[in-house]
Design a protein around this motif. Sequence first.
Motif, short mmCIF file in Angstrom:
data_model
loop_
_atom_site.label_atom_id
_atom_site.label_comp_id
_atom_site.label_asym_id
_atom_site.label_seq_id
_atom_site.Cartn_x
_atom_site.Cartn_y
_atom_site.Cartn_z
N ALA A 151 35.73 73.86 38.62
CA ALA A 151 36.70 73.46 39.64
C ALA A 151 36.76 71.94 39.78
O ALA A 151 37.84 71.36 39.98
N ILE A 152 35.59 71.29 39.69
CA ILE A 152 35.55 69.83 39.80
C ILE A 152 36.33 69.19 38.66
O ILE A 152 37.18 68.30 38.86
N VAL A 153 36.06 69.64 37.43
CA VAL A 153 36.74 69.08 36.26
C VAL A 153 38.24 69.30 36.37
O VAL A 153 39.05 68.38 36.14
N GLU A 154 38.62 70.52 36.73
CA GLU A 154 40.05 70.84 36.84
C GLU A 154 40.73 69.98 37.89
O GLU A 154 41.82 69.45 37.67
N GLU A 155 40.09 69.81 39.04
CA GLU A 155 40.68 69.02 40.12
C GLU A 155 40.85 67.56 39.72
O GLU A 155 41.88 66.94 40.03
N LEU A 156 39.87 67.01 39.01
CA LEU A 156 39.96 65.61 38.61
C LEU A 156 41.08 65.39 37.59
O LEU A 156 41.78 64.38 37.64
N TYR A 157 41.24 66.31 36.67
CA TYR A 157 42.33 66.19 35.70
C TYR A 157 43.69 66.31 36.38
O TYR A 157 44.63 65.55 36.09
N LEU A 158 43.82 67.27 37.28
CA LEU A 158 45.08 67.45 37.98
C LEU A 158 45.42 66.24 38.85
O LEU A 158 46.58 65.84 38.96
N ALA A 159 44.40 65.63 39.44
CA ALA A 159 44.62 64.50 40.36
C ALA A 159 44.94 63.21 39.63
O ALA A 159 45.57 62.31 40.21
N THR A 160 44.53 63.10 38.38
CA THR A 160 44.76 61.84 37.64
C THR A 160 45.86 61.96 36.60
O THR A 160 46.77 61.13 36.54
N LEU A 161 45.80 63.00 35.77
CA LEU A 161 46.72 63.16 34.65
C LEU A 161 47.80 64.19 34.92
O LEU A 161 48.67 64.42 34.07
N SER A 162 47.73 64.86 36.05
CA SER A 162 48.73 65.87 36.44
C SER A 162 48.81 67.01 35.42
O SER A 162 49.89 67.54 35.14
N ARG A 163 47.67 67.37 34.87
CA ARG A 163 47.63 68.50 33.93
C ARG A 163 46.23 69.10 33.94
O ARG A 163 45.26 68.48 34.39
N PHE A 164 46.14 70.32 33.42
CA PHE A 164 44.84 70.94 33.25
C PHE A 164 44.15 70.34 32.03
O PHE A 164 44.83 69.91 31.08
N PRO A 165 42.83 70.30 32.02
CA PRO A 165 42.14 69.76 30.84
C PRO A 165 42.29 70.69 29.64
O PRO A 165 42.37 71.91 29.78
N GLU A 166 42.36 70.09 28.44
CA GLU A 166 42.34 70.88 27.22
C GLU A 166 40.94 71.51 27.08
O GLU A 166 39.96 71.02 27.67
N PRO A 167 40.83 72.59 26.30
CA PRO A 167 39.51 73.25 26.18
C PRO A 167 38.39 72.30 25.78
O PRO A 167 37.29 72.34 26.34
N GLY A 168 38.66 71.42 24.82
CA GLY A 168 37.63 70.47 24.41
C GLY A 168 37.28 69.48 25.50
O GLY A 168 36.11 69.14 25.70
N GLU A 169 38.30 69.00 26.22
CA GLU A 169 38.07 68.08 27.33
C GLU A 169 37.26 68.76 28.43
O GLU A 169 36.34 68.16 29.01
N ARG A 170 37.60 70.01 28.72
CA ARG A 170 36.88 70.75 29.76
C ARG A 170 35.41 70.91 29.40
O ARG A 170 34.52 70.72 30.24
N ALA A 171 35.17 71.23 28.13
CA ALA A 171 33.78 71.44 27.69
C ALA A 171 32.96 70.16 27.80
O ALA A 171 31.81 70.18 28.26
N ILE A 172 33.54 69.04 27.37
CA ILE A 172 32.81 67.76 27.42
C ILE A 172 32.51 67.36 28.86
O ILE A 172 31.39 66.94 29.18
N ALA A 173 33.50 67.50 29.74
CA ALA A 173 33.30 67.11 31.14
C ALA A 173 32.29 68.02 31.83
O ALA A 173 31.44 67.55 32.59
N LYS A 174 32.35 69.32 31.56
CA LYS A 174 31.39 70.25 32.18
C LYS A 174 29.97 69.97 31.68
O LYS A 174 29.01 70.07 32.45
N LYS A 175 29.87 69.61 30.41
CA LYS A 175 28.55 69.29 29.87
C LYS A 175 27.97 68.07 30.57
O LYS A 175 26.78 68.03 30.90
N ALA A 176 28.84 67.05 30.86
CA ALA A 176 28.37 65.86 31.56
C ALA A 176 27.88 66.22 32.96
O ALA A 176 26.87 65.68 33.43
N LEU A 177 28.57 67.14 33.63
CA LEU A 177 28.15 67.53 34.98
C LEU A 177 26.87 68.35 34.94
O LEU A 177 25.99 68.20 35.80
#
Length: 653
Positions: free
Chosen positions: A608-634
Amino acid sequence: FKLSWQGYDPEADWEAITRAAAGRRVTPAQPENSLLLRKPVGAVPHKGGLLLRAGDPSYNLIVDWLSAGMPGPKDGEPEAISISIEPPLRDVTPGKDQAFRALATLSDNSVRDVTEEALFSVSDPALATVTPEGVARLSGKGEAAVLVRYRDRVATATLRAPFSAPRTPATTNLGPIDRIVEEKLASLGLDPSQRCSDEDFLRRASLDTIGLLPTPDEVRAFLADKDTYKREKLIEKLLNRPEFVDYWTLKWGDLLKSNRNILNEKGLTSLNGWIRRSVADNKPWDRMARELLTARGSMYEEGPANYFRAAASPDALTEMTSQVFLGVRIQCAKCHNHPYEKWKQHEYYQFAAFFNRVRTKPGEAPDERIVFTANGGDTTHPRTGKVMAPTPLGGAPLPANFTGDRRVAFADWLTNPKNPFFARILVNRLWKHFLGQGLIDPVDDVRITNPPSNEALLDHLAKDFVAHEFDIKYVMRQLLRSKPSQRSSLPTKTNVADTTFYSRYYFKRLDAEPLLDAVGQATGMPEKFAGVPSGVRAAELPDTTAQSYFLDLFGRPARNVVCQCERLDAPSMGQLLHFMNGKGVGDKITAKDGRITKLIAAKATDDAIVEELYLATLSRFPEPGERAIAKKALTEGKDKQKAAEDVLWELLN
């Protein structure tokens, strides 16, 4: 030894050549020994270098003139009434030469080949070159205008190298804008990019129309909507949002020099109030122009009257009015004939005569000024002393017995549907705003020597604007609906080199105010400006004097001039460093009341955190690879708050 600019004053030039310095520059008995010839051919040391060669046509012409007794200008001599260039259009191979010929039609109906006497240039020196003899060459693919000037006349021709083999235009079921653009693309062998994604369109339309990013909830709702016409519905919704009024009050405030340092506090409030009401009411552009140019009364009570404080002299009014409403930078004609346009010095002062009788007087309140018009007062030519009859650019002079307010007569000419400038400059400004590059660029530099990239399109937009009674929102609606506005920025194989013809959507920088507001939206921490109530966004500021390092760094204008160039959009190292490690952006990311802190406090999942940050900045959902990298960082971060801040920092950069 001084001659007039491009020979605009032949009488004075004749005097300087033949009589000044005791006539030492000319030797009629021995023409070849005249300093007028010996210096430019290099026979006498000359800082200007080699300018003539003995035996050249220009050299022989001067010899013949000297031998004939140096006759001066005579009344009734044939004048150039028009000039043409042949061929008017030529498709060429890059690197191959194309010769052009200049033909002048004179007032005695004769036609002369003036190729050797004319001055040739090109509109885009990075793409094309032309020799003094009129031989042009393209260095790459695209279009460039070849310009020719003879005396005070200018003409253009087009040199074109298609990007690939020209194709048949696909114009079935296309509206006028899309059809005209498609015809241009087909002639140049350009394939248009695909339609952009819903995410791209939502973000693009929101920022361009109201100066704000869509919220995460707005993105979710728009992407989930299966309505075929949801883009059209979004456009209507944006055009009627209250933030639209805020943003376009800012844009028109730039154009009209809405600045408290010029107008004072009460004048600024008065002008801004009028602009806001005009935008909210979708006041037609011709009515806005008329109210500004014919305003009278107190500047504190009549907002448009402040136009005459922003430009407080006939010369200033001439130059501001010409650039704002005609797109003509006529300043050069104040001292001499315009070097890049057809306007002559006397036309500048004929224009200025419309404003010569505008006066201001003190009002009852401190620093209040009252605008009125005097019954007398004329403009004279600074060189000849001749009284100038008020005459619009390219128009007819006012009758000698005219007794009304000259400004009203000027406004009648300006807003006339047949005026060749008024509608074109406004639609060109709007095209630049929504598409990133004007059909004429710079947008407020309209001249024969700066032709539009698509003349047919500009003509259509202007005529359509007039046909719809100068309705600004109508033009915005048509632009937002058009295929060029809804194209992907990803290039095709044929259009990757296109930067002019709108085969794809061009990246453009956000203005300083919506950029700062977007950072505030993304981080959940709007900017607080000193002396301004909390919650006031950058786009809502009444002028550009509020202290803000960010806004100054990213190019907001001071509003001291009306030139579009005052608002800077060039990137700089300082801007990059500010986003990378600047205290202002960093403090917003880590703020205790910011978006990330609230997400952590609400125990939002990593997803939810990753999704919210992408929506708030880029106005889109993260791509699968982007989601995986960001979740790994968290997941791997020792401090989830810090890890989430790093993700947001990466997105903002």
